[in-house]
Design a protein around this motif. Structure first.
Motif: not given
Lengths: 503, 243
Positions: A4-5, A13-14, A317, A320, B83, B86-87, B111, B113-117
């Motif tokens: 998804a990322a 999203v980011r 959290v 990047r 990453g 995040c995970r 976390p 959303e930062l991971d693209g969810v």
């Protein structure tokens, strides 16, 4: 990284996270946000308002031709008051029509003293004059004792419809039955009367409509260079254009010493110009935008300093370096967008508010009313957003270079200014100098007319780059960065443990 | 330890250089397995927080190795470390824990959303995570409208959301009263029982008593206290332990 990322969706999203954080932070720190928004909005308003003002006052070539000719196809004007042009109607081919223009000068008695005016003998009701001479109130004068005035003259004389105007001896000139104006010259003070009604006027010319006649045949009949015919070309003539004739730069007939000149509607080249003024205005606004970006950059730098813990938390959290950069850039995007929108809207609004007065200030009817050059206004707005992003760029880079522990401890890293900044700045300075020099060389042979415009634009670009580079590189790399490094190093050496950890 | 989620192997961390150098951690080795709650105790300046920052990949050791889920953190670049945060690793700080401009649910979803969810999936998982710490009804509140205990539980929800395996809590009860502190510890215990490896830094024995194991740090060196919650009482005489 999760599936998804990756890709555009993940990137969006980011960005959404960054924009949300930036927007909330902007609302939380209204003062700083207001400063940046104002800094961006003012030059954008200048640019958008200037462009709108320019477009609004700029009469289109077609409209300009109408204001010059009305519905006529030709204008025949005597070069001297003694020249009789009575032959014109008789020379025209069938279907063409000539309408006389008589002209003279009058001295009128007004409430506050004598007022000079031109007198025009003309049939104001003739459709051939529409657009060139417009009856705006009352009716066209028909009898010998009826006149119409331009509003400017009526104002000066303090008369209205129904009043009688008189000469300095108190002799009545006529009753004011109408008000008529020159759309291209609102301040003109003119008394209109029916042809031959005013004894002081002479036949100054004709306006000719080709009608069903062949256009070329009409032109040939009026051609002052044709010669050979008794009433034409043998009149004594002075080689001076008629006073009061609009200087349109048209290609008058190549008539040498002929007693009259003919201007064909099709031959008129509308006057263009003001490019130099536009370029100068663009330079000023662009410099204002550049300076605004520099000041806004300081505001963003302060913002990053105050956001350090939040940025550190975001990194802790899973943020990047690019995410931290995005948060600051999003702040620039948000503030820049709001500033650009407000500036563009404000600039247009100011011109819209001024529009009722523009015609009187410019002395010309603006048939198209308020004209918003959407492309230019959009360009100005984009410029504002770009300036805000540029202002946020350096603080964003600082944010991206933060170490998490330093950020959580609310400390900025003692980073040296990147060499690339200095290199890019120097390259910009050299480029700006070359552009400026090249433009000056280009402008050198120009005779002070339109030829200068492209060069002025290049000069503008060069000047902007030079100023930007000089300020950015000079101020940052020679003054701020070294001072900052010295200060931070001193603090770091004093508190080695606190610098690196959370203990 | 085989199957350990977190492994620290002879980790050393020195701050500064020359005469000003300070050794925060000196050859610490530690292993934490899934489902295990390990408390790290020690006096101020003993290296507790440094240990946690190294375990979470927030900082790099001067020497030694840190592995999370079998991955050597030294071998990961910044992107991979992000990453991981995040995970895999969740972090709970003593304070400055929540982004003040985001609601509780938005904080928890960060976390993800930062991971693209996506937004919807992120919001759903955030609400589930908040429900898991007993804050289902407070999802739309901003941090300043939450009590200290609620903020910490929100932070724990954020640290546990998604496929996390390791939860690092740095004095999460430090700014809380006793009751709120107990509630936070209960949540951490639940998370460990649910299969997460949890490392809790605390200097209060009564909170360490919730742990399966206590590691005592002194001057950057570790003393592994394997055993029952009674351990802290022997380490910190006079402490009031209430498991």
């Amino acid at each position: 990284m999760s599936a998804a990322a990756s890709g555009l969706a993940g990137r969006w999203v980011r960005w959404r996270v960054a924009l949300r954080l930036a927007a909330r932070d902007a609302r939380r720190h209204r003062g700083r946000t207001g400063l940046v928004v104002t800094l961006i909005a003012i030059p954008v308003a200048l640019l958008a308002g200037g462009a709108t003002l320019w477009a609004t006052q700029d009469v289109s070539p077609a409209e300009e031709t109408v204001q010059r000719f009305g519905a006529a196809d030709f204008e025949v004007r005597a070069r001297d008051g003694d020249v009789a042009l009575d032959w014109v109607p008789g020379e025209l081919p069938d279907g063409a029509q000539a309408t006389p223009l008589d002209r003279g000068e009058l001295l009128l008695a007004g409430e506050l003293g004598l007022v000079g005016a031109e007198s025009i003998g003309v049939d104001l009701g003739a459709s051939v004059h529409q657009g060139r001479l417009d009856l705006v109130a009352g009716s066209a004068p028909e009898g010998e004792d009826e006149v119409a005035l331009t509003p400017a003259l009526a104002h000066d004389l303090d008369v209205d419809l129904g009043d009688v105007i008189a000469d300095p001896d108190g002799e009545p000139v006529g009753e004011v039955v109408g008000l008529a104006e020159w759309p291209s010259a609102l301040p003109r003070r003119t008394v209109f009367a029916a042809p031959d009604a005013l004894p002081e006027t002479t036949r100054a010319g004709w306006v000719v409509t080709a009608g069903e006649a062949d256009h070329e045949a009409v032109a040939a009949a009026l051609d002052p260079t044709a010669g050979g015919e008794a009433p034409r070309g043998d009149q004594p003539g002075a080689d001076t254009p008629e006073a009061g004739a609009p200087d349109t730069g048209e290609a008058a007939a190549g008539d040498g010493g002929a007693a009259w000149r003919v201007t064909a509607r099709a031959d008129v080249v509308p006057v263009t110009g003001g490019g130099g003024l536009a370029a100068a205005f663009t330079v000023v606004a662009a410099l204002a935008l550049a300076e605004a970006a520099l000041v806004a950059a300081a505001a963003f730098a302060v913002g990053v300093r105050r956001q350090l813990r939040d940025l550190g938390l975001l990194a802790a959290v899973g943020g990047r370096p690019g995410d931290l950069r995005r948060v600051v850039l999003a702040g620039g995007l948000a503030a820049g967008s709001v500033g650009a929108l407000l500036g563009a809207a404000g600039g247009i609004a100011v011109v819209a508010l001024l529009e009722p007065w523009l015609e009187s200030w410019l002395g010309q009817r603006l048939p198209d009313g308020l004209t918003v050059p959407v492309g230019l206004v959009a360009l100005a707005a984009v410029g504002g957003v770009v300036a805000a992003l540029a202002a946020a760029a350096a603080p964003a880079r600082t944010a991206a270079r933060l170490t998490i522990t330093e950020a959580l401890a609310a400390r900025l890293p003692p980073g040296a200014p990147p060499r690339r900044t200095a290199t890019a700045g120097c390259a910009l300075a050299v480029l700006g100098a070359l552009l400026g020099g090249g433009a000056a060389w280009l402008a050198r042979p120009a005779g002070g007319t339109l030829d200068q415009d492209p060069a002025l634009v290049v000069i503008a670009v060069g000047a902007v780059l030079v100023v930007q580079a000089a300020v950015a590189v000079g101020l940052y790399n020679t003054l701020l960065a070294p001072a900052w490094q010295v200060m931070v190093r001193a603090i770091c050496e004093r508190f080695p443990l606190r610098t690196a950890g959370l203990e | 330890m085989s199957g350990a989620v977190l492994e620290l192997d002879a980790v050393r961390r020195v701050f500064g250089t020359g005469r000003g150098a300070t050794t925060a951690l000196d050859g610490v080795s530690l292993s934490v397995a899934a489902g295990e709650l390990v408390a790290v105790m020690g006096p101020s300046g003993s290296g507790k927080s440094t240990l946690l920052t190294l375990a979470g990949g927030l900082d790099e050791p001067t020497s030694g190795r840190v592995r999370v889920g079998g991955a050597d953190l030294a071998a990961l670049d910044a992107e991979a470390l992000a990453g991981l945060r995040c995970r895999t690793v969740g972090y709970v700080f003593q304070d400055f824990n929540l982004l003040p401009t985001l609601t509780a649910a938005e904080n928890v979803a960060v976390p993800l959303e930062l991971d693209g969810v996506g937004a919807r999936a992120g919001r759903r998982q955030a609400h589930e995570a908040l429900a898991g710490v007993g804050l289902a009804g407070l999802a739309d509140r901003f941090p300043d409208a939450l009590s200290g205990g609620e903020q910490q539980r929100t932070a724990i929800a954020r640290a546990c959301v998604g496929p996390r395996r390791l939860l690092l809590a740095d004095e999460p009860t430090g700014a809380l009263d006793s009751l709120a502190g107990e509630q936070v510890l209960a949540v951490l215990r639940d998370k460990a029982d649910a299969g997460l490896a949890v490392v809790l830094v605390t200097h209060e024995a009564r909170y360490a008593a919730w742990a399966d194991r206590v590691v005592f740090l002194r001057d950057g060196r570790a003393q592994d206290q394997a055993g029952p919650p009674a351990g802290p009482e022997t380490l910190l005489a006079g402490s009031d332990v209430t498991p």
